[in-house]
Structure formats: C-alpha cells, structure tokens
Design an enzyme around this catalytic site. Structure first.
Site, short mmCIF file in Angstrom:
data_model
loop_
_atom_site.label_atom_id
_atom_site.label_comp_id
_atom_site.label_asym_id
_atom_site.label_seq_id
_atom_site.Cartn_x
_atom_site.Cartn_y
_atom_site.Cartn_z
N GLY A 271 0.91 -1.36 0.09
CA GLY A 271 0.17 -0.06 -0.05
C GLY A 271 0.89 1.37 -0.02
O GLY A 271 2.27 1.23 0.02
N SER A 272 0.17 2.43 0.11
CA SER A 272 1.09 3.53 -0.02
C SER A 272 1.92 3.73 0.96
O SER A 272 3.28 4.40 0.87
CB SER A 272 0.03 4.80 -0.17
OG SER A 272 -0.72 4.71 0.95
N GLU B 51 3.72 1.73 2.49
CA GLU B 51 4.91 0.95 2.62
C GLU B 51 5.79 1.20 1.14
O GLU B 51 6.83 0.57 1.34
CB GLU B 51 4.51 -0.61 2.12
CG GLU B 51 3.89 -0.92 3.44
CD GLU B 51 2.30 -0.53 3.39
OE1 GLU B 51 1.97 0.08 4.54
OE2 GLU B 51 1.55 -1.05 2.57
N GLU C 96 -4.34 -9.63 2.08
CA GLU C 96 -3.46 -9.88 3.22
C GLU C 96 -3.40 -11.29 4.02
O GLU C 96 -2.35 -11.59 4.26
CB GLU C 96 -3.47 -8.61 4.05
CG GLU C 96 -2.94 -7.13 3.50
CD GLU C 96 -4.05 -6.61 2.74
OE1 GLU C 96 -4.98 -7.07 2.59
OE2 GLU C 96 -3.96 -5.39 2.50
N HIS D 266 -0.26 -3.58 4.88
CA HIS D 266 -0.60 -2.19 4.90
C HIS D 266 -1.33 -1.52 6.01
O HIS D 266 -2.61 -1.97 6.02
CB HIS D 266 -1.23 -1.97 3.49
CG HIS D 266 -1.87 -0.62 3.21
ND1 HIS D 266 -1.08 0.51 3.25
CD2 HIS D 266 -3.01 -0.42 2.72
CE1 HIS D 266 -1.65 1.61 3.08
NE2 HIS D 266 -2.82 1.18 2.80
N HIS E 75 -12.80 -29.18 22.46
CA HIS E 75 -13.61 -28.40 21.57
C HIS E 75 -15.03 -28.05 22.01
O HIS E 75 -15.45 -26.87 21.75
CB HIS E 75 -13.64 -29.22 19.98
CG HIS E 75 -14.16 -28.30 19.00
ND1 HIS E 75 -14.66 -28.73 17.65
CD2 HIS E 75 -14.88 -26.96 19.07
CE1 HIS E 75 -15.26 -27.82 17.01
NE2 HIS E 75 -15.07 -26.65 17.87
N GLY F 224 -8.04 -23.87 13.74
CA GLY F 224 -9.36 -24.05 13.13
C GLY F 224 -9.86 -22.87 12.60
O GLY F 224 -11.18 -23.01 12.05
#
Length: 565
Positions: free
Chosen positions: A37-38, A40, A59, A82, A289, A432
């Site tokens: 993105g800008s 980076e 991402e 980003h 679980h 999971g």
C-alpha cells in the site's frame, strides 16, 4: 558472526532502509511476502537485487503463504502489510500463525509521524494493540533510528521458543532517515530440561506397565520424530496423536501407532483408560472443542508433559509439565533410559484400542483387489466418495510429496485413508480458522521447489483464500490442488447435534451452491478440471501428481461422514 553489507564509511548516507535490508541479509532472509500500500512504498525503493518480492492478492493470503514458507524452512519468514486495513485483513491467518508457532516478522506501514496526532487517512491509531494478543511482541519504535534495532529484536523474539509472529509498525517517513549500522549481536538460546524432571519421568517410564505417548506438532517442529520413535520402541509405548495436531510427528504406519485423540475430555479419558502413564509431547494436555466433565485423565494414570511453551504448560490441569525444547528433552530421556527387561517389555504390549496403522479400505465405491486401485473395475458412472478419493491418492503417494490439508469435514477420513508415513510431510492449521491451506501450499512450494505439494482443500475453505492460485500460477509452482466439493460447510452440519439440533434438522447458512471452481482456477491461470466419477480419478491424479506444473481438480463427492471433533 554478523557481517554488515555496508561499510562504516557510508554512514553519512546510510538509511534505516539500508540497515534493515543489511540485517535481513545477515540472517539469511531474502524473500518478502506482501500486498503493498502507499505507506509501504518507501521501503521498496532501490529494492535489493538479491531479494524477491512474492505478491499475494489479499493480506490473509500473504500471511498464509509466509506461514507455509516458514514451517517448511524452519526459519523466520518476512511479511509486509498495509497499515491498519492490511493488518485487519490478515488477522485470521495471524491468529493461525500464532497457534502454529510460526516464526514470522511482520512489518506494517504507518502514516508519517508528523501527522499522526491528527489521525490521518490510513493511519493505525493503536498499531501495537491491533494484532494482539496473537503476536508475541509488537512495537512502533519511538524514533526512526530505532527501527533496525526493533526489527533485530523482533527476529530474536520470533525465533525463541515458543516461536511465533511479531509485528513492527514503521511510519512511512522513517525509511529515508539516516542511522548507523547495527552493532554485531549473537544470541544463543538453549532450553534444556530440568535434570531432576527428566530423571523423574525416566523412573516413571521404567516402573509403569502400560505407557502412552500423546504427540503433537511440537515434536515435528523440533525435528525430534526420529528420537521419539527410538523412545517409543524402547518402552513399547502406544502412540496417540494429540487433538488438532497440525503436523505428522510419528509415522502412522508404525506398529506402535494407535490413532488420533478427539478434542473431547470424556472420550480422551475413555481411549486412554487402560494406560497407567501418559506422556504428552509437543502438545497441550489436552485441547478441547466442547465442554466436558469428569476427570482429565484416567484415575489410575500419571501424566507428564514436555512442551516448549510455558503458557501451554501453565494451563495443564494435572500432572508434571517440563518446559523444554522437545528434541533436547528426548535426547536426555534416551541418555538416561535403562535397558528394559524382556519379560517386562512384553507386558506392555497390550491390544490396540485406537486407529489402525494400515489405511482402511473405502466401503464405497466397490474396489478391485489391487491395492493400487485399478480403475478398470469401476463403472464410469460410479459416484465418488471422499474415502475413495483419499484412498486413490494414498495409492499414488510418493515420498517426495508434502501434503497440505484444510478440509475439516473430511479430517477423520483423511486420518483413516491417507496415513502419513513420514514426519515432515504434512501440514495443516492448529487454529481451526479457515483460509490457511491454499496459501500455505504456495508457501511450502516456494520453500521446497523439489517437492510436489498436494493440497487437499474443502470447498468452503477454498473460498477464503482462493487468490492464492494467482501467485501459484505466476511463480510456476508444482502444486496439485484437490478441492473436495460437497456443496456445504459440512463440518458445521455434522457438529450441529452437539448444540441441540435434531437429526436431519436443517442448519441455516451452510449450503454452497453455484460455485464453479474450475472457472475460478482458470481465471487465475491454473489448469483445472472437474472430476465426477471414479473411472477418471486415478488417471487424472496420476498425471497431475507426476507433473511439475499446477493443476486444480474440483472433485465432486457424494458423501462426507465425519465424527465431530
């Protein structure tokens, strides 16, 4: 010893960007996974020739690829996200990386320091809190000059057991600031177990009549499976796989292998009921679980646990926990193990009560007597079952394969019909959370170009990170994707009775219809085909798994029967 790539004579023009990429060079990191993105962009100006940028189209996909890459190499992977939006998109797979104990350095973009007080567009207001609690450490350095040292520290933390992801937020104007090269720093870490604890466990193993080893992914991560086999054979211990283990830590065709434990307290106690000593290795004791009641282990049993994560050890409800590198602990146990008397050794070999060591045969469709599954005996109109698909794949299996799995509704069938005979050849997620399997297959293929990656993915799971196919096509990776299409979130339907649903009662929001995975794959540049009957299954799989290119099969299956976990 760490060597700098830039001389001190260049300090006047030496930037934060120079220092960071020099550090990456010293630790052997030359691949970065990202979706830029800008905020980076300055990081990638004058991008080093020896670096490669692996572009992902979302991402979460990027983090999943970096996870598979790190697990395959055993080294920290590097991810660039980003700002707040990118980290937010990636959170599902950051959570999975944390549960997988994957070493991962995440750099996140941030707006310029001078405008941060005004909450500018795309700013991350609380960057260190955004990814917590599912990163080991997070920081936005107070000064631009501190960014290289923060990344160095992040790497050390990520690689220290228990390993995991870390995050460094870097304001956009930091990369061009002047700084000095990092000082040389070497970190040696050795988490050996307590001598007294090892002696106590060794004595318990000598005195018990029927030991059980419950093994988790931590054994394979520590590359300790060979030692585990020796110790199990020495004590004739029956082997069980811990609930939700994400790796193969013990060969599933070994005569001591006894199956998989479900994530249910009462069932675990029942399965382990005839053992008087339970040793949990590289796993929690135990992962559940659903709510359970009663004792955590059989009343007559004693429990020991060896795990590299003190947090995991802290919630173990009973017994003795040894916090240590798993390989070191097994080395020490073998060193103090006394010869087992023959007559006593024989008393430990009780009848098996768990899963079978050899793959079971699928009941439907009807199979030929040839264990390599001759498709000539099957009608072209014979519908496919998931069990038959997996058994066919097992018949073609090659030691150069690595299997990546994310098909929750088929997991118990995978355990029955596709046993893994070699540790280091299987990966799945321990969280999971869906969306890991497809990008992890890409990451492992990038890390291990000489292996054939087999990705077994449920149709519901595939839709979380289907963008991974584009990266596989662009990078020309050798992956065979098997999408098991049953048209639903079948795991939820099978789990519904646990929460009061009546048999055959409709569960809303679980039907998947009208999705063309062949068209999706071709749209991303991957060769693809739909398979609907048994006659073509073996032929197509045999050709694809022998090929060096990527192919996706949308395999239409008529049934998936799984025990809820």
């Amino acid at each position: 010893m760490i060597k700098q790539c830039h001389s001190s004579g260049r300090d006047k023009s030496y930037t934060v960007r120079d220092a960071v990429f020099d550090f990456f060079a010293t630790i052997g990191v030359d691949t970065i996974f990202g979706n830029p993105g800008s905020t980076e962009l300055p990081m990638f100006r004058n991008f080093p020739d020896h670096f490669r940028y692996i572009l992902g189209l979302q991402e979460a996909t990027v983090v999943g690829m970096a996870d598979g890459f790190a697990q395959a190499t055993g080294k920290a992977s590097l991810v660039n996200l980003h700002s707040a939006a990118g980290v937010g998109n990636a959170m599902g797979n950051i959570f999975t990386a944390y549960k997988n104990q994957t070493p991962m350095i995440i750099t996140a973009g941030q707006q310029a320091r001078s405008i941060l007080p005004f909450e500018p567009f795309l700013a991350s207001v609380r960057p260190t809190q955004l990814a917590e609690p599912y990163v080991k450490w997070a920081i936005e350095p107070a000064r631009a000059e501190d960014v290289p040292l923060a990344i160095q520290r992040a790497f050390n933390i990520a690689m220290t057991e228990p390993r995991g992801p870390v995050l460094v937020s870097v304001p956009v104007d930091d990369w061009d600031r002047q700084t000095k090269p990092l000082a040389e720093h070497r970190m040696f870490y050795s988490q050996r177990p307590s001598v007294n604890a090892i002696v106590a466990l060794s004595r318990a193993l000598e005195e018990c009549k029927c030991p059980a080893f419950v093994v988790g992914g931590g054994v394979d991560r520590a590359k300790a499976s060979d030692l585990l086999v020796k110790l199990a054979e020495h004590h004739q211990a029956q082997i069980y796989v811990a609930p939700m283990s994400g790796r193969c830590s013990f060969p599933e065709d070994h005569y001591l292998f006894n199956g998989f434990l479900p994530a249910r307290r009462e069932k675990i106690v029942e399965i382990l009921g005839h053992h008087d000593l339970i040793v949990v290795l590289g796993a929690g004791a135990f992962l559940y679980h659903v709510e359970g009641f009663g004792p955590f282990i059989p009343e007559q049993a004693e429990l020991f646990q060896i795990v590299d994560n003190p947090l995991t050890a802290s919630w173990t409800p009973t017994g003795t926990s040894i916090v240590s590198n798993v390989r070191f602990a097994l080395e020490d146990l073998l060193a103090v193990s006394k010869p087992v008397k023959k007559e006593k050794n024989q008393t430990k070999q009780l009848p098996r009560t768990g899963g079978a060591a050899k793959p079971q045969l699928a009941a439907k469709p009807r199979l030929s007597s040839n264990p390599r599954l001759s498709s000539n005996s099957l009608s072209s109109s014979t519908p496919l079952t998931t069990a038959y698909v997996l058994q066919t794949l097992h018949g073609l299996e090659n030691e150069d394969w690595l299997i990546v799995e994310e098909a929750p509704s088929a997991r118990s069938l995978i355990q029955k019909f596709l046993p893994i005979s070699k540790p280091g050849q299987f990966l799945t997620m321990e969280s999971g959370g869906l969306g890991y399997g497809m990008p992890a297959a890409v990451g492992t293929a990038l890390a291990l170009p000489d292996k054939k990656i087999i990705a077994i993915i449920g149709d519901g799971s595939a839709l979380y990170s289907v963008q991974s196919l584009w990266t596989a096509a662009i990078q020309k990776l050798s992956i065979t994707w098997i999408v098991l299409r049953n048209g639903s979130y079948a795991a939820l339907e099978e789990f519904a009775p646990e929460f009061g649903f009546k048999k055959h009662e409709k569960v809303v929001g679980t039907t998947l219809s009208g999705i063309d995975f062949v068209a999706l794959a071709k749209g991303f540049g991957i060769n693809a085909k739909r398979i609907v009957d048994c006659a073509e299954l073996e032929r197509e799989l045999q050709d694809a798994t022998a090929s060096s290119s990527s192919t996706l099969f949308e395999v239409v299956v008529s049934d998936i029967k799984n025990e809820p976990v």
